[in-house]
Design a protein around this motif. Structure first.
Motif, short mmCIF file in Angstrom:
data_model
loop_
_atom_site.label_atom_id
_atom_site.label_comp_id
_atom_site.label_asym_id
_atom_site.label_seq_id
_atom_site.Cartn_x
_atom_site.Cartn_y
_atom_site.Cartn_z
N ALA A 86 -4.88 -155.31 -42.51
CA ALA A 86 -4.28 -155.14 -43.84
C ALA A 86 -4.82 -156.18 -44.81
O ALA A 86 -5.03 -155.88 -45.99
N ALA A 87 -5.05 -157.38 -44.31
CA ALA A 87 -5.51 -158.45 -45.21
C ALA A 87 -6.93 -158.20 -45.69
O ALA A 87 -7.27 -158.55 -46.83
N LEU A 88 -7.76 -157.60 -44.84
CA LEU A 88 -9.13 -157.32 -45.28
C LEU A 88 -9.13 -156.36 -46.46
O LEU A 88 -9.91 -156.51 -47.40
N ALA A 89 -8.24 -155.37 -46.38
CA ALA A 89 -8.12 -154.48 -47.54
C ALA A 89 -7.45 -155.19 -48.69
O ALA A 89 -7.84 -155.03 -49.85
N GLY A 90 -6.45 -156.00 -48.36
CA GLY A 90 -5.70 -156.69 -49.41
C GLY A 90 -6.54 -157.68 -50.18
O GLY A 90 -6.31 -157.90 -51.36
N LEU A 94 -6.63 -153.84 -52.25
CA LEU A 94 -6.29 -152.49 -51.80
C LEU A 94 -5.20 -152.56 -50.75
O LEU A 94 -5.02 -153.58 -50.09
N ILE A 95 -4.51 -151.46 -50.58
CA ILE A 95 -3.46 -151.40 -49.57
C ILE A 95 -3.83 -150.31 -48.58
O ILE A 95 -3.95 -149.14 -48.95
N ASN A 96 -4.02 -150.71 -47.35
CA ASN A 96 -4.32 -149.73 -46.32
C ASN A 96 -3.01 -149.37 -45.64
O ASN A 96 -2.58 -150.04 -44.70
N ALA A 97 -2.37 -148.32 -46.10
CA ALA A 97 -1.08 -147.92 -45.54
C ALA A 97 -1.25 -147.05 -44.30
O ALA A 97 -0.25 -146.60 -43.74
N GLY A 98 -2.47 -146.81 -43.91
CA GLY A 98 -2.70 -145.92 -42.77
C GLY A 98 -3.14 -146.64 -41.52
O GLY A 98 -3.76 -146.04 -40.63
N CYS A 147 -10.74 -143.09 -46.92
CA CYS A 147 -9.80 -143.57 -47.94
C CYS A 147 -10.55 -144.37 -49.01
O CYS A 147 -10.27 -144.24 -50.21
N GLY A 148 -11.48 -145.21 -48.56
CA GLY A 148 -12.23 -146.01 -49.53
C GLY A 148 -13.09 -145.15 -50.42
O GLY A 148 -13.18 -145.38 -51.64
N TRP A 149 -13.70 -144.16 -49.82
CA TRP A 149 -14.53 -143.26 -50.63
C TRP A 149 -13.66 -142.52 -51.64
O TRP A 149 -14.04 -142.36 -52.81
N GLY A 150 -12.51 -142.08 -51.19
CA GLY A 150 -11.61 -141.38 -52.11
C GLY A 150 -11.18 -142.28 -53.25
O GLY A 150 -11.11 -141.87 -54.41
N ARG A 151 -10.91 -143.53 -52.90
CA ARG A 151 -10.49 -144.48 -53.94
C ARG A 151 -11.63 -144.72 -54.94
O ARG A 151 -11.44 -144.74 -56.15
N VAL A 156 -8.63 -141.41 -55.86
CA VAL A 156 -7.42 -141.10 -55.11
C VAL A 156 -6.81 -142.43 -54.67
O VAL A 156 -7.51 -143.25 -54.06
N HIS A 157 -5.57 -142.62 -54.97
CA HIS A 157 -4.99 -143.92 -54.63
C HIS A 157 -4.96 -144.10 -53.12
O HIS A 157 -4.56 -143.21 -52.38
N GLU A 158 -5.40 -145.28 -52.70
CA GLU A 158 -5.60 -145.48 -51.26
C GLU A 158 -4.29 -145.51 -50.49
O GLU A 158 -4.28 -145.20 -49.29
N VAL A 159 -3.20 -145.83 -51.15
CA VAL A 159 -1.92 -145.82 -50.44
C VAL A 159 -1.60 -144.40 -49.98
O VAL A 159 -1.25 -144.14 -48.83
N LEU A 160 -1.78 -143.47 -50.92
CA LEU A 160 -1.45 -142.09 -50.58
C LEU A 160 -2.41 -141.52 -49.56
O LEU A 160 -2.01 -140.93 -48.55
#
Lengths: 370, 703
Positions: A86-90, A94-98, A147-151, A156-160
């Motif tokens: 999570a911290a790497l995304a943070g 970004l928030i990796n909710a998945g 997710c990153g590509w979508g963002r 596309v919001h990465e949380v969703l």
């Protein structure tokens, strides 16, 4: 004396003037004490109605302090790794909710690849284990990459996207477990157990007890160190952090790096680390992918990373506290007969402790303006 | 064919339960998220509402009826919504994080409540609440629906009589709301006697509340407030919208609706409670809001589609797709929609500000930033304004002015009209507010217009360049700082070299923004100062480089780019080349330098030499540099340094009250080429002594 008086009463500062490291130590100790208090607060109502004394419960569950520490280490390792994911995304904002779905995918791939299935019988166990690591990393990273590509490309919001992709992955895996060829022979909806020799990979050298493997200690330290080196000692790490603090700066032609790529990279790395969590769980503890596998490490890791403000050292220490609380709560719940799900209360309390300690540290450290 | 028809019939029969829940939860989420309050914790709201309702109905001591169970569920949900709002708003926790924690906590709390409230692990097939006594519920729903229909008819008539009225609702909207209310009244009528007999208990509530929410989101003050808060909270606050209250109300409503949905689920549909009773319907409601684009029509349609998915799941379970794969279908559909849609989804802007800093507090009543800049530097202004807001100031206005030196720009620059307009605006603001701080603006020009119009404003600090010096500066209410580049750079370089020697890292670097002549002059002075120190003390303090961000990144026409270039350059010099002193004279990019040095300070003692740009920040109580135990050197020049020194030294004025006090008592070192050291406080003793000596030497030599 006058100065002390003014500091204490007028400026509300402590009479002693701690340095930054002293402040960090105090915050960390406070966090640990809060962890112990949280477990005790949860245990008291149950202990009140139970015939078992505290001493009996502790001594019957943990033979020695070392066994308690090893158990804590065992619980802490996946939490630290999930927090790191999570911290790497943070760090990139970004928030990796998945993470939960990504680690499930990594675990499933590991269980299938390293399991006792005929199609891999030609491969030595150690090689199979290594290959399963790469596969777990690859699949987790692939989910993160989407997710990153979508963002980056589709806004596309990465949380969703990560949240829903994670759920989709979990349910798809559960559906795949229904296929007879993947299912354990004669058993329920779970993959076949991996062989002892394959899982021994993580247990080598077999110095510790069965519950805690050396990998529980080595893997988090190794990955956290690598992440720290990457983030703070390399230019891509600097760019990644830069994109995190100011996402509007991602104009490649102006500042020399591509924020879009950094966002994709951050989520891909995050997914890769989440895949490693699943790999470690299967090889170290689970040895098979069970039906409806939802370990909850992803959510806890996400909460831990946010509470620690994505700082790696705090994640390490906070994850240790969380593992300690989990070990205590799980052990005591066995003896004091409380519902094991209520241990989530302890988790939340420890996360709150990490958050408050971090905030206290931010306010009281000598450099406290930012 | 018959099998397909049966399948479809079963799907349709199963849909209303899901639809009721999804519509209620999604309506609440739509309200909250449109006001910028992220609610990923619908699952938690619904779970806690469900357990509260189950406890209220089955607890022997309470023995409440079903309608009271619904009310208790709604209240419990509202309480959790209040908690969420409180933690996000007051506790300044990110909404996503709090949602995750709440979602983790909710099942545990539910089990805890069951264990200690009812002394059992779960409530299974025991909820037999007397929902038959639901006359009150039916009457309430029916009356509200009928009243709503009357309102719609009145609004329709008003629209017809006042054509082209901007306040009027569109006929389509009126028709839709009227139909919804009609459906609601019919549902209430059909459900009389026993709500559970036919339709799910929460469906009429869902339709009614959705219709009311749609009305509220389409017209009236409430809709404007919610839209404003969701778009930009700071601007909304400045426009007088009570941001906190709006989010509080929407959070409460969201919690109440989700709690009601959860209560309806356990009382009217599932008839039992277990920790997983909500079964991720909360996440589906979030998906419905996303799919619907935060618009009421889209949300209703998405709820309908997802509820049909839910019915399909029930029918497909155990088939060729297994029991789990159907559960993945809605999520896959949402992801596919998000990735492959055409056009943009209009997400509330505030909702996308994840990880944002909290809303500014009211400690600073007014902050005004007038950015230095060229015509192409709108981004600089924007950057500075945002930074100011992040630091707690409130935005009043922004202005643009002229460059330090004539540089190629795309638009005509300073004109008397534009300058006059800016100054009039400033004056108007100054009259209205008490504290105004101007930052930057090296060539804001004469302030005659401003002073003429300003009236009785109390205080203004302007940081300005030498060429802005004019007679208006004698105006006692204006406190200005002057900028004399080379004279100011020399003592700074001298002191920087000395400090570098003292801390054992004898190398200094000068970082500048654009290589404008003024900055070059400053850098030259700095270089001379370093050389002078080396000559005087037979020292070997290294002057590493004069580096400009513009040379580094190609162009620097935007503040945030400068900041990042500055950060990058500084990290390079401090971390990779071991530079001990960073001197910067780069205005808007200073934060990058400061942040980088701040982090690097973990490794050693780094002293800043900060130019005058930040003086006003210090006076306003929010110095941009790291903190209390830094030595911050202010180099000021000409007539005003003594005034600055007074502000700093004595307990009067803005500065001394607002300055953060560090562990060693203070942090400010104020220096001038003419008056020497005006103030030395809170430094390490050896540094203090050495610098005082150096200051005396400087003064003696007249440098």
């Amino acid at each position: 004396m006058t100065n002390v008086f003014r500091r204490v009463l007028l400026n509300r500062l402590p009479p002693w003037l701690p340095s930054k490291s002293q402040t960090a130590v105090v915050a960390g100790l406070g966090q640990f004490v809060a962890t112990l208090l949280a477990v005790a607060a949860l245990a008291v109502p149950f202990a009140w109605t139970s015939d078992v004394t505290w001493g009996e419960a502790m001594s019957s569950e943990f033979s020695s302090p070392a066994s308690l520490l090893l158990r804590a280490l065992h619980y802490a390792a996946p939490l630290i790794l999930a927090g790191l994911a999570a911290a790497l995304a943070g760090q990139a904002g970004l928030i990796n909710a998945g993470i939960e779905g990504q680690l499930c995918l990594g675990a499933f791939v590991t269980a299938v690849w390293a399991g006792n299935y005929g199609f891999m019988s030609w491969c030595p166990d150690v090689l199979r284990t290594m290959l399963s690591l790469f596969l777990a990393i690859g699949f987790g990273a692939a989910l993160g990459f989407i997710c990153g590509w979508g963002r980056a490309r589709r806004n596309v919001h990465e949380v969703l996207s990560s949240l829903f992709l994670g759920f989709a992955a979990i349910y798809t895996i559960n559906a795949l477990l229904g296929f007879p060829m993947l299912r354990e022979a004669g058993g329920g909806a779970a993959t076949r157990e991996i062989s002892q020799t394959a899982s021994r990979f993580l247990r080598w050298p077999e110095l510790l007890s069965a519950r805690a493997t050396p990998a529980d200690f080595v893997l988090p330290c190794l990955l956290v160190s690598a992440a720290a080196w990457f983030l703070y000692r390399t230019y891509p790490g600097l760019w990644l952090r830069g994109v995190g603090v100011n996402p509007e700066a991602h104009d490649r032609q102006r500042v020399g790096w591509s924020g879009v790529r950094m966002q994709i990279l951050a989520l891909t790395l995050s997914g890769a680390v989440a895949g490693i969590v699943g790999w470690q769980y299967i090889l170290g503890d689970g040895r098979q992918y069970p039906d409806a596998f939802r370990p909850g490490y992803g959510w806890l890791g996400l909460g831990l990373a946010f509470a620690a403000r994505h700082k790696l050292g705090w994640i390490l220490w906070g994850g240790g506290c969380l593992g300690f609380a989990k070990a205590l709560a799980t052990g005591l719940s066995n003896r004091l007969s409380w519902p094991s799900e209520t241990a989530a209360l302890t988790d939340a309390a420890v996360l709150a402790a990490v958050f408050l300690a971090r905030r206290w540290y931010d306010r009281h450290k000598p450099w406290s303006n930012d | 064919m018959q099998a397909i028809c049966e399948f479809l019939a079963q799907v349709l029969a199963a849909a209303p339960n899901n639809f009721g829940f999804l519509l209620l939860a999604a309506t609440g989420a739509m309200l909250a998220e449109r006001s910028g309050l992220g609610v990923l914790c619908l699952e938690a709201f619904a779970t806690l509402g469900a357990v509260a309702a189950a406890c209220a109905v089955t607890h022997a001591g309470l023995n409440l009826g079903g309608e009271w169970g619904l009310a208790v569920g709604a209240v419990a949900g509202a309480m959790v919504g209040l908690l969420h709002w409180w933690v996000v708003r007051i506790g300044r926790v990110d909404a996503v994080v709090n949602a995750i924690v709440l979602n983790l906590l909710a099942p545990a709390v539910a089990l805890f409540v069951l264990k200690f409230g009812l002394n059992r692990e779960q409530i299974s097939r025991v909820i037999d609440a007397p929902l038959q006594s639901n006359a009150a519920v039916v009457w309430v729903i029916g009356c509200v629906a009928v009243a709503g229909m009357f309102f719609v008819a009145w609004a329709w008539h008003r629209n017809r009589s006042q054509r082209n009225s901007p306040q009027g609702l569109s006929p389509a909207m009126l028709l839709a709301v009227g139909l919804l209310l009609l459906v609601c009244a019919l549902l209430a009528w059909c459900g009389r006697g026993d709500l559970r007999a036919g339709l799910p208990v929460h469906l009429p509530f869902a339709v009614l509340l959705f219709a009311l929410a749609a009305l509220a989101l389409e017209r009236g003050k409430v809709s404007r407030w919610i839209a404003a808060v969701g778009k930009d909270a700071e601007e909304a606050a400045l426009a007088g919208v009570p941001v906190g209250q709006v989010r509080l109300v929407t959070g409460l409503l969201c919690g109440a609706m989700c709690g009601l949905a959860g209560a309806g689920l356990v009382l009217g549909h599932v008839n039992s409670f277990s920790k997983g009773v909500v079964a991720e319907r909360g996440y589906l409601a979030v998906a419905a809001v996303v799919l619907g684009g935060w618009r009421w029509r889209g949300v209703a349609l998405a709820c309908l589609v997802l509820s049909l998915f839910g019915g399909t799941q029930t029918q497909l379970q155990g088939g060729v797709l297994g029991t789990a794969l159907p559960f993945a279908l809605p999520y896959v559909a949402v992801v596919c929609y998000l990735f492959f849609r055409r056009g943009e989804i209009r997400v509330p802007r505030e909702l996308m500000r994840l990880l944002r800093e909290p809303l500014p507090s009211l400690k600073f009543r007014v902050g005004l930033i007038l950015a230095r800049g060229t015509a192409r530097d709108a981004s600089v202004n924007q950057y500075l304004l945002e930074w100011w807001q992040r630091k707690g100031g409130r935005l009043v206005a922004e202005g643009s002015d002229i460059p330090l030196e004539p540089v190629p720009v795309s638009k005509p620059l300073r004109t008397p009209e534009s300058l006059g307009r800016v100054q009039k605006h400033l004056a108007r603001l100054a009259r209205r507010h008490s504290h105004i701080v101007g930052v930057g603006s090296p060539m804001i020009g004469p302030f005659s217009e401003f002073a003429k119009q300003a009236g009785d404003w109390p205080r203004l600090a302007i940081i300005d360049g030498e060429d802005a010096m004019a007679d208006e500066w004698e105006e006692p209410r204006i406190h200005g700082l002057q900028f004399a580049e080379d004279q100011q750079g020399a003592p700074a370089g001298y002191l920087a070299a000395q400090a570098a020697t003292l801390i054992g890292k004898p190398s200094v670097v000068f970082l500048g923004g654009a290589p404008l002549p003024a900055v070059r002059r400053w850098a030259d002075g700095f270089r001379r100062g370093v050389q002078g120190y080396n000559r005087a003390n037979n020292s070997s303090s290294g002057f590493v480089a004069v580096s400009f961000f513009q040379d580094f990144v190609g162009q620097t026409d935007a503040g945030f780019l400068d900041e990042w270039a500055a950060r990058r350059l500084t990290e390079y010099f401090v971390e990779f080349r071991g530079v001990g002193i960073v001197c910067q004279a780069c205005g808007k990019a200073s934060r990058g330098v400061l942040d980088a040095v701040h982090k690097a300070r973990m490794k050693g003692h780094v002293v800043f030499v900060v130019s005058t740009d930040w003086a006003s920040e210090v006076k306003s109580g929010k110095p941009p540099f790291g903190g209390p135990d830094d030595a911050v050197l202010f180099v000021v020049e000409r007539r005003l340094e003594q005034r600055i020194a007074e502000w700093v030294n004595h307990d009067r004025g803005v500065a001394s009250r607002a300055l953060p006090r560090g562990p060693r008592g203070g942090n400010l070192l104020c220096c001038s080429a003419r008056t020497g050291w005006a103030h030395v406080r809170g430094l390490p003793a050896e540094l203090e002594d050495a610098w005082s000596k150096a200051a005396q030497e400087l003064k003696k030599n007249g440098r």
